[in-house]
Write an enzyme that holds these catalytic residues in place. Structure first.
Site, PDB file in Angstrom:
ATOM      1  N   LEU B 210       0.811  -1.208   0.000  1.00 39.91           N
ATOM      2  CA  LEU B 210       0.000   0.000   0.000  1.00 39.91           C
ATOM      3  C   LEU B 210       0.850   1.267   0.000  1.00 39.91           C
ATOM      4  CD1 LEU B 210      -2.902  -0.554  -0.231  1.00 39.91           C
ATOM      5  CD2 LEU B 210      -3.225   0.049   2.165  1.00 39.91           C
ATOM      6  N   CYS B 211       1.965   1.247   0.730  1.00 35.76           N
ATOM      7  CA  CYS B 211       2.781   2.466   0.804  1.00 35.76           C
ATOM      8  C   CYS B 211       3.424   2.790  -0.535  1.00 35.76           C
ATOM      9  CB  CYS B 211       3.834   2.360   1.910  1.00 35.76           C
ATOM     10  SG  CYS B 211       4.898   0.938   1.743  1.00 35.76           S
ATOM     11  N   THR B 212       3.697   1.762  -1.328  1.00 39.79           N
ATOM     12  CA  THR B 212       4.233   2.018  -2.668  1.00 39.79           C
ATOM     13  C   THR B 212       3.186   2.724  -3.506  1.00 39.79           C
ATOM     14  OG1 THR B 212       5.597   0.037  -2.576  1.00 39.79           O
ATOM     15  CG2 THR B 212       5.183   0.962  -4.750  1.00 39.79           C
TER      16      THR B 212
END
Lengths: 523, 449
Positions: B210-212
């Site tokens: 998700l952070c990507t």
């Protein structure tokens, strides 16, 4: 009518517009339209091949209704070629379809020039004698040829093309081209400008592993007289160095660097496969040379003169943990080097073309670019004439196959597929083809197989009784599922040959429908 | 070269394999016209899926001596199917695959009867599946394979020595393809590994962190998934994303382009957007033809014994040359699906409701909202409301009574399985043993039905 592109979407994702265009320009000739041939053509027609010509002199019989989807009750008594052609046309009306009601053997005998008009001939269910003759004809005319045979629970597929060159081989797994063991100045400067010891933890863990490895390798080389880690101990030490730079365990970029460190240790220079290609005599080009070999000649010069013996840079980088900024900038650096290498190769191509008396722009930029991107993955396939294989198969290979459990049944079938043609030449029918006299047929087939093995120089090697019996049991039956399997394999190979993408098979593929240990035999 | 004195038979080629004795054949091979005719008259094969593999399977089976086929598929024909699903034409777009496929094969192969089922595989009850001799799978998802596998394995019964009882074995032949690659396998529940035994063969689905997606996108796919998985919900909360709705897809594409521009990322195309969002698997006619043919051949062998069968997993790769490999996988004796079943020991006083509560808590099961059947008889059904009402009164009855006071027997339970916080519907086999019941303890009595 719906846009044709949508129909082909799922296959365009494999071979792209160029591949599709090559398919749509191709004209295919099918010899014999039983299930083996018609199932081969089915996949090609669905894929949008340009045109097909079905050659078969036989009429549809009741027995054909049991193994051929492309004929039905109403076809009985009619030309099989005509009925199959009609069905195929229905599958894809963009394909031009013709039929010729003649026996392939007769065409081969009396009208060899018939075959010159085609891109490729799919020759199914021919016996050895016809295969040899057709092979010579197609070689002469520079027409690609693929043989298929379906016989009971066995069968074969074999390509016969003098030389097939592949730029877009698209292998499943191929190492990316990062040149971590030999960074060029711009990559070095980029890496140098980034401080691995940046304070901010977020920034620390978003430095791409390429930069980490380039810098660490550079440090190592400085401390070791210019050399990179080569012994097991050194490689371990190098990895420890990387581990030591981590400030937290969740730094994926460092994990990736450690996992990718082998790329730093990799030997420089080109692969042995590529060596073979650039040192082939075809790379000494003249006005008759194909575009491929002209580009190989340019590549050879590039490797010799630029860049410490590397092929032109491929230019793409895999995804990796990184800040967007670093990643995009890194991408640009790789793309720039790749573009630069391409321009050098392009110039050399032009010079070579001039030297051999051709128009210097006659090979397109796009082609040269694709060649450069795929330089490390080039493939060339050479097929011997089938006659040569029949007369002088590799004995060591045969012996090795016959004694290997995974290959023995396949090679047994290979021998028997040849033996049944000899048998048919002697006795006017295939063993077990008709009811009654099975024992005699088995014994005759055994004798024929032994004499074949002797002729090939494999005296003393035997085939199992069970396999010989089984071959007689098959009685030249053309079973639909076997034909469909073999037809599928053949159509796939045809697609590779026409699109010039992916790598076609070498040797003879023997289908083994008993335990499915089918094998490609190189003899 | 044809022998013109003998009457021509449709079965001219197949007869060579079915009427003649051989040495490399199945253990109970009984060659002859009786076996061939029995195959035609009585053998029933179910083809699951009428897509790339299904169309080929129906043709191959119809031309392999089978006359009684059923095909089940919940989808309708789309234009992108036409490059390989050869039974369909442009005019058929929008029609149910199962119905058109059945019709086309019956038109061409006289004598074959194919019953189409335009519905989900979950919509059929267990009895439907038990009627078939062999189930041939032409599916494109792990979930669907898992389901059918559980159904087929639910018929399996074991004797007191934990050996599978032959007459309860429901063979399956399963094929799968992707581009130039594919596999074909034979599953004999209780003998070879089932689908669950070897679930580790399937690589995990690629999921971007998700952070990507949210903070450090780098590729076109990241931009697309951001628009698809994050931005869509932000803007359309409540309205679910429908990958088959071209307007939804266009929205995702436009947003992906915007994001890509923002970050300086190249490569977002409409085609890529579709590919990433729908997880499109490239597909061609030839690989489907190859894998289906292998499956149909194995189906013929299992039904007739006319040759040895594949043992038991064939992988195929046509990217570089032609490579196939046969691996003999071994079954997992603790497999939840094809194994002897989860053994549950109960007091005779335990009510059906209490039993269902135990299923939810049992760490090997974690099965909630269960519906329970006993040899096809509904003990309790969660749905539809009519059945729920009818069976509700069973909840307070001791299970021992409901099962006819046998010392042990098999129950089937369908419900929601809590797998690592992912809820899937599933079917489980339960081996019930009642404590303290003396006397005859062999399975024969229980398996007598």
């Amino acid at each position: 009518m719906a846009e044709p592109k949508t129909k082909y979407d799922r296959q365009l994702r494999i071979w792209g517009e160029q591949g599709q265009s090559a398919l749509e320009k191709a004209s295919i000739c099918l010899l014999n339209s039983g299930p083996t041939g018609s199932e081969t053509l089915k996949s090609l027609v669905l894929g949008g091949v340009g045109s097909i010509t079905v050659v078969d002199g036989s009429k549809v019989e009741v027995g054909d209704l049991g193994n051929n989807f492309m004929v039905d009750e109403s076809s009985i008594g009619q030309s099989k070629a005509k009925c199959v052609c009609l069905f195929l046309k229905e599958l894809n009306d963009a394909v031009k379809a013709k039929f010729v009601e003649e026996y392939p053997e007769e065409l081969i005998e009396t009208n060899p020039s018939f075959f010159s008009q085609f891109t490729l001939v799919v020759a199914t269910q021919l016996v050895e004698e016809s295969m040899v003759k057709l092979d010579r004809i197609c070689r002469e005319a520079n027409v690609m040829l693929i043989f298929t045979r379906s016989y009971g629970l066995t069968g074969l597929v074999r390509i016969s093309v003098k030389e097939h060159t592949v730029i877009e081989s698209k292998p499943d797994h191929f190492l990316d081209d990062l040149q971590l063991n030999n960074p060029w100045p711009e990559l070095m400067s980029f890496a140098e400008a980034i401080d691995l010891n940046v304070q901010d933890p977020a920034a620390h863990k978003h430095i791409p592993y390429v930069v980490i490895l380039v810098k660490t390798a550079h440090e190592w080389a400085k401390a070791h007289g210019g050399a990179l880690p080569s012994t097991r101990e050194e490689k371990r030490e190098f990895k420890e160095l990387l581990k030591g730079r981590r400030i937290a365990m969740d730094e994926d970029n460092y994990k990736e660097a450690i996992d990718a460190s082998f790329k730093v240790f990799a030997p420089q220079g080109i692969s042995t496969d590529l060596q073979k290609i650039i040192h082939d005599s075809s790379a000494e080009v003249d006005s008759n040379s194909s575009d491929f070999w002209v580009m190989v000649a340019a590549l050879k010069e590039f490797i010799a003169n630029e860049d410490c013996g590397e092929a032109p840079l491929e230019g793409s980088i895999p995804d990796m943990t990184s800040s967007t900024d670093h990643y995009i900038n890194l991408q640009k650096i790789y793309q720039a080097k790749s573009e630069g290498d391409f321009l050098i190769v392009e110039q050399r191509v032009k010079n070579i073309l001039k030297k051999i008396g051709r128009y210097p722009n006659s090979i397109s930029k796009a082609t040269i670019k694709s060649f450069c991107k795929n330089a490390r993955k080039l493939r060339v396939c050479w097929c011997p004439l089938i006659e040569d294989e029949f007369n002088h198969p590799s004995l060591p290979a045969l012996q090795k196959y016959l004694t290997d459990e995974d290959y023995s049944m396949a090679v047994g079938f290979y021998i028997l597929l040849r033996a049944i043609d000899r048998y048919a030449a002697n006795f006017n029918s295939f063993p077990g083809q008709f009811e009654g006299g099975m024992d005699e047929d088995i014994s005759r087939l055994k004798t024929t197989a032994i004499s074949l093995l002797n002729d090939l120089g494999c005296n003393g090697l035997t085939l199992t009784e069970d396999l010989i019996n089984e071959m007689c049991r098959f009685g030249a039956a053309e079973l639909h599922s076997v034909a469909a399997f073999i037809g599928g394999i053949a159509s796939q190979e045809v697609i590779k040959l026409i699109t010039k993408q992916f790598v076609p098979m070498c040797g003879t593929y023997i289908f083994n429908g008993i335990d499915h240990k089918s094998q490609s035999l190189t003899l | 070269m044809a022998d013109s004195t003998a009457p021509q038979s449709r079965s001219r080629d197949l007869d060579k394999l079915l009427l003649r004795p051989g040495n490399l054949v199945g253990p109970n091979f009984d060659p002859g016209t009786e076996m061939r005719d029995d195959l035609q008259q009585y053998a029933r094969v179910l083809v699951v899926g009428a897509g790339g593999l299904g169309c080929e399977l129906l043709k191959d089976l119809a031309l392999s001596g089978f006359r009684n086929l059923d095909v089940i598929d919940m989808d309708r024909i789309e234009v992108t199917n036409l490059n390989r699903q050869f039974l369909f034409r442009l005019e058929d777009v929008g029609k149910p695959k199962a119905e058109v496929a059945a019709k086309r094969v019956m038109e061409r192969v006289a004598g074959v009867n194919i019953v189409p089922h335009f519905c989900r595989i979950e919509d059929k009850d267990i009895e439907f599946y038990s009627d078939f001799n062999i189930i041939a799978l032409g599916l494109d998802s792990i979930e669907a394979r898992s389901y059918i596998n559980a159904v087929a394995c639910s018929f399996l019964e074991y004797d007191s020595d934990d050996n599978p009882q032959e007459e309860t074995i429901k063979p399956m032949v399963d094929g799968g393809t992707e581009g130039f690659k594919g596999h074909a396998r034979v599953i004999m529940p209780g003998v070879t590994p089932c689908f669950e035994c070897t679930i580790w063969l399937f690589p995990p689905q690629v999921k971007f962190p998700l952070c990507t997606l949210a903070e450090t996108p780098r590729t076109a796919a990241h931009c697309i998934e951001y628009a698809h998985l994050i931005k869509w919900d932000e803007v359309h909360s409540g309205n679910a994303f429908d990958p088959d709705n071209p307007e939804h897809m266009k929205w995702v594409y436009d947003e992906a382009v915007k994001r890509a521009e923002l970050f300086g990322i190249l490569g977002v195309t409409y085609s890529l957007t579709q590919g990433v969002v729908k997880n499109i698997i490239p597909a061609i006619a030839s690989t489907n033809a190859i894998i289906s043919a292998a499956c149909a051949l194995e189906t013929l062998k299992i039904a007739s014994g006319c040759s040895k069968t594949l043992s038991n997993y064939l992988t195929y790769n046509g990217v570089e040359g032609v490579h196939s490999k046969v691996t003999e996988f071994v079954k997992d004796k603790d497999c939840l699906v094809c194994g002897p079943g989860i053994l549950i020991e109960l007091d005779t006083s335990v009510t059906l409701q209490k039993f269902m509560d135990m299923l939810e808590e049992n760490p090997k099961l974690l099965l909630s909202k269960a519906s329970i059947t006993h040899h096809g008889k509904n003990l309790y059904m969660q749905a539809p409301p009519v059945l729920e009402e009818m069976t509700r009164s069973n909840l307070c009855v001791p299970l021992y009574e409901l099962m006819g006071r046998v010392p042990k027997d098999i129950l089937h339970a369908t419900g929601t399985i809590n797998n690592d916080n992912k809820k899937t519907s599933g079917l489980r086999k339960l081996r019930i043993v009642f404590k303290g019941i003396d006397g005859v303890t062999d399975m024969d009595m229980a398996g007598g039905a």
